[in-house]
Design a protein around this motif. Structure first.
Motif, short mmCIF file in Angstrom:
data_model
loop_
_atom_site.label_atom_id
_atom_site.label_comp_id
_atom_site.label_asym_id
_atom_site.label_seq_id
_atom_site.Cartn_x
_atom_site.Cartn_y
_atom_site.Cartn_z
N THR A 191 22.21 34.32 3.73
CA THR A 191 23.45 34.97 4.15
C THR A 191 24.61 34.08 3.78
OG1 THR A 191 23.26 33.99 6.35
CG2 THR A 191 22.37 36.20 6.05
N ALA A 192 25.66 34.68 3.22
CA ALA A 192 26.85 33.92 2.85
C ALA A 192 27.61 33.49 4.09
CB ALA A 192 27.76 34.77 1.95
N ASP A 193 28.20 32.29 4.04
CA ASP A 193 29.04 31.83 5.14
C ASP A 193 30.21 32.78 5.34
OD1 ASP A 193 27.47 29.58 5.26
OD2 ASP A 193 28.79 28.42 3.95
N LYS A 194 30.58 33.03 6.59
CA LYS A 194 31.78 33.82 6.85
C LYS A 194 32.99 33.14 6.25
CE LYS A 194 30.11 35.88 11.15
NZ LYS A 194 30.33 36.00 12.61
N GLN A 195 33.03 31.81 6.35
CA GLN A 195 34.17 31.08 5.79
C GLN A 195 34.18 31.19 4.28
OE1 GLN A 195 33.39 27.25 7.61
NE2 GLN A 195 35.22 27.49 8.83
N THR A 196 32.99 31.18 3.66
CA THR A 196 32.94 31.30 2.21
C THR A 196 33.48 32.65 1.78
OG1 THR A 196 31.04 29.84 2.13
CG2 THR A 196 31.42 31.23 0.22
N LYS A 197 33.10 33.72 2.51
CA LYS A 197 33.59 35.04 2.17
C LYS A 197 35.10 35.08 2.23
CE LYS A 197 29.53 37.60 3.80
NZ LYS A 197 29.04 38.56 4.81
N ALA A 198 35.67 34.35 3.16
CA ALA A 198 37.12 34.34 3.31
C ALA A 198 37.78 33.36 2.37
CB ALA A 198 37.49 33.99 4.75
N GLY A 199 36.98 32.64 1.60
CA GLY A 199 37.54 31.68 0.66
C GLY A 199 38.04 30.42 1.33
N ALA A 200 37.49 30.07 2.49
CA ALA A 200 37.99 28.90 3.21
C ALA A 200 36.85 28.11 3.81
CB ALA A 200 38.96 29.34 4.31
N ASN A 201 35.90 27.74 3.00
CA ASN A 201 34.75 26.99 3.48
C ASN A 201 35.15 25.54 3.69
OD1 ASN A 201 32.32 25.58 3.78
ND2 ASN A 201 31.22 27.11 2.58
N MET A 202 35.49 25.19 4.93
CA MET A 202 36.01 23.86 5.21
C MET A 202 34.98 22.78 4.96
SD MET A 202 39.07 24.43 5.81
CE MET A 202 39.51 22.76 6.28
N ASP A 203 33.69 23.04 5.31
CA ASP A 203 32.67 22.04 5.06
C ASP A 203 32.57 21.73 3.58
OD1 ASP A 203 31.86 21.34 7.53
OD2 ASP A 203 30.11 22.65 7.60
N SER A 204 32.67 22.76 2.72
CA SER A 204 32.58 22.55 1.28
C SER A 204 33.72 21.68 0.79
CB SER A 204 32.59 23.90 0.56
OG SER A 204 31.51 24.69 0.97
N THR B 249 20.24 24.62 -5.88
CA THR B 249 21.18 25.73 -5.72
C THR B 249 21.45 25.90 -4.23
OG1 THR B 249 21.62 28.04 -6.29
CG2 THR B 249 19.39 27.51 -5.61
N VAL B 250 22.67 26.34 -3.89
CA VAL B 250 23.11 26.41 -2.50
C VAL B 250 23.34 27.86 -2.10
CG1 VAL B 250 24.89 25.71 -0.86
CG2 VAL B 250 24.16 24.13 -2.63
N GLN B 251 22.79 28.24 -0.95
CA GLN B 251 22.94 29.60 -0.45
C GLN B 251 23.90 29.68 0.73
OE1 GLN B 251 18.62 31.26 -1.92
NE2 GLN B 251 18.72 30.49 0.15
N THR C 45 23.57 23.35 5.79
CA THR C 45 23.25 23.95 4.51
C THR C 45 21.94 24.71 4.48
OG1 THR C 45 24.38 22.07 3.52
CG2 THR C 45 23.06 23.39 2.06
N ASP C 46 21.91 25.74 3.63
CA ASP C 46 20.71 26.44 3.19
C ASP C 46 20.64 26.24 1.68
OD1 ASP C 46 18.77 28.24 2.35
OD2 ASP C 46 19.67 29.99 3.32
N PHE C 47 19.66 25.46 1.21
CA PHE C 47 19.59 25.16 -0.22
C PHE C 47 18.15 25.17 -0.71
CE2 PHE C 47 19.06 21.10 1.85
CZ PHE C 47 18.24 20.35 1.02
N VAL C 48 17.99 25.30 -2.03
CA VAL C 48 16.67 25.35 -2.67
C VAL C 48 16.64 24.30 -3.77
CG1 VAL C 48 14.94 26.81 -3.78
CG2 VAL C 48 16.60 27.83 -2.21
N VAL C 49 15.56 23.52 -3.83
CA VAL C 49 15.43 22.42 -4.79
C VAL C 49 14.18 22.61 -5.64
CG1 VAL C 49 15.26 19.92 -5.07
CG2 VAL C 49 16.46 20.86 -3.11
N GLN C 50 14.31 22.29 -6.92
CA GLN C 50 13.15 22.20 -7.81
C GLN C 50 13.05 20.77 -8.31
OE1 GLN C 50 13.63 23.87 -11.65
NE2 GLN C 50 11.53 23.47 -12.29
N ALA C 51 11.84 20.23 -8.36
CA ALA C 51 11.66 18.85 -8.80
C ALA C 51 10.45 18.73 -9.72
CB ALA C 51 11.48 17.92 -7.60
N THR C 52 10.64 17.98 -10.80
CA THR C 52 9.54 17.48 -11.62
C THR C 52 9.81 15.99 -11.83
OG1 THR C 52 10.60 17.78 -13.78
CG2 THR C 52 9.51 19.71 -12.83
N ALA C 53 8.97 15.35 -12.61
CA ALA C 53 9.22 13.93 -12.89
C ALA C 53 10.48 13.74 -13.72
CB ALA C 53 8.01 13.34 -13.62
#
Length: 447
Positions: A218-231, A143-145, A129-137
């Motif tokens: 960068t978007a996953d190649k599988q995601t672009k094809a609509g077949a992101n197996m990991d997801s 969000t996932v990239q 994964t490539d993801f971004v996190v925001q945290a407060t108390a």
């Protein structure tokens, strides 16, 4: 320096600073901040902190990338990479405040079960994964990239001391297919909520934008094809464990009782007869549903989650009884026109103390404004156990074909899906009534 001491030092090193700008420090063993510079080695156990103008980029020993954005504090609790034995890999971050981005490297890819990022409220596990996190108390957002994450509130079934993604009834999956949307958690006693891209005004990337020196998403190649197996695998794993955690799998669930009233006492009012909705032509289904295991009656396993969870389908939404599936792949949502849908198939129940009584849906209505990405729906639920109950919702249609209920009748949750091309829709709903009583169900619509 001896060979043995050099190896011991290398084992402790997590990575090095590849870029730094502004107010940026590492907290030393003395508890005091010390300025960091490009090329400085960072060890497991150290804390990195940025001020209002600070950015720190790290290149980890396994090739992973970490960005610490302004006004943030990230603790590298553990970082051990063993290229020869993946079982020994351990990665654990604690984002105490602020915004951080993580792109997994060889250790995370090989040992997803040993990767964890904690915030004051949540645990986040990965699926490459490539993801971004925001945290407060009080808030955690992610969000996932690329790839997928599993977010869970920290609780007795999701300990901060553990590694890997938690798998509880409150766990939620976010995939790169839902790009620009984010999960938000505000309370440890609740599940994270999905905030669609159209409403993502407080996304971590908006709160603290990336520097141009960060790697481009960068978007996953599988995601672009609509077949992101990991997801999809992440969704299936969490859904399977959710079944185990909802209720005791061995609990006896009474069968749904027919909608009758055998009480002949004239002092008790009877439920008035209702006219069923007019029949409509049934198109081949593009949505399916299955019951969570505790609600599958003996001999009716074909109505269960496992029977509906077939190749080419993905589970997206659910309520206390049902999980809703759709065809896997890219969903193309019309960008103009208004569709008026007819109810094609449904199940509805009154639930009292986890006992289900069959109910009937009348006055069904679903209208989708594709141009404005809005929907409106209403149903009346009729049961022998209650006066008629109205279920009503107005909400957003996302570009991924999700129907997200916004303005609902009291104590109502309603979420659903569109098929590619917008010719079918489906949603699950649940409305809490007094005490332990609720109405719930699942619907499929055509136009």
């Amino acid at each position: 320096m001896t060979v043995s001491s050099a190896c011991a030092f290398a084992a402790d090193m997590a990575g090095s600073v590849s870029f730094v700008i502004g107010d940026a420090n590492v907290i030393g063993e003395d508890g005091k901040p010390h300025a960091v510079a490009r090329g400085k080695n960072i060890n497991a156990g150290q804390i990195l902190e940025t001020g209002a103008t600070g950015h720190i980029h790290l290149r980890m020993v396994d090739g992973a990338f970490v960005s610490i954005r302004p006004q943030s504090r990230l603790r590298i609790e553990d970082y051990h990479y063993d290229s020869a034995n993946a079982e020994n890999n351990r990665i654990k971050f604690v984002l105490e405040k602020g915004v951080a981005r993580s792109i997994t490297g060889r250790a995370g890819e090989a040992s997803k079960q040993n990767y964890r990022l904690n915030t004051p409220l949540a645990a986040i596990g990965i699926r490459g994964t490539d993801f971004v996190v925001q945290a407060t108390a009080d808030i955690t957002r992610v969000t996932v990239q690329s790839g997928a994450v599993v977010m869970s509130p920290l609780a007795a079934d999701c300990l901060a001391s553990a590694l890997g993604p938690c798998k509880s009834a409150s766990s939620r999956v976010l995939t790169a297919a839902m790009r620009d949307a984010y999960l938000e958690l505000r309370n440890r006693n609740e599940a994270p909520l999905l905030v669609p891209a159209e409403k993502a005004l407080e996304s971590p990337n908006v709160i603290a934008p990336p520097r141009p020196e960060e790697p481009r998403a960068t978007a996953d190649k599988q995601t672009k094809a609509g077949a992101n197996m990991d997801s999809r695998e992440a969704i299936r794993e969490v859904a399977a464990d959710t079944i185990k955690n909802r209720v005791d799998a061995d609990a006896a669930i009474p069968a749904a009782s027919p909608n009758t009233n055998n009480n002949n006492n004239n002092n008790n009012p009877t439920t008035p007869a209702v006219e069923p909705p007019p029949p409509v032509a049934i198109a081949p289904a593009k949505f399916w549903w299955g019951r969570w295991k505790p609600f599958v009656e003996p001999g009716k396993e074909s109505a269960g989650f496992d029977a509906a969870n077939l190749p080419g389908r993905e589970s997206v939404f659910g309520n206390s009884v049902f999980s809703l599936f759709r065809e896997s792949g890219t969903v193309v949502v019309p960008n103009s026109g208004v569709g008026k849908f007819q109810l094609a198939d449904s199940e509805a129940y009154m639930m009292t103390d986890r006992k289900l009584t069959a109910a009937q849906i009348t006055s069904p209505s679903l209208t989708i404004d594709f141009g404005n990405r809005r929907f409106d729906t209403s149903l009346t639920i009729n049961s022998a156990d209650s006066a008629p109950v109205l279920v009503q919702s107005s909400g957003t249609v996302t570009h991924q074909g999700l129907l997200l209920g916004g303005t609902n009748t009291p104590n109502t949750k309603l979420n659903g899906l569109l098929s590619s091309g917008g010719d079918q829709a489906a949603y699950v709903f649940e409305r809490g009534l007094s005490g332990s009583q609720s109405v719930l169900g699942v619907t499929r619509w055509t136009r």
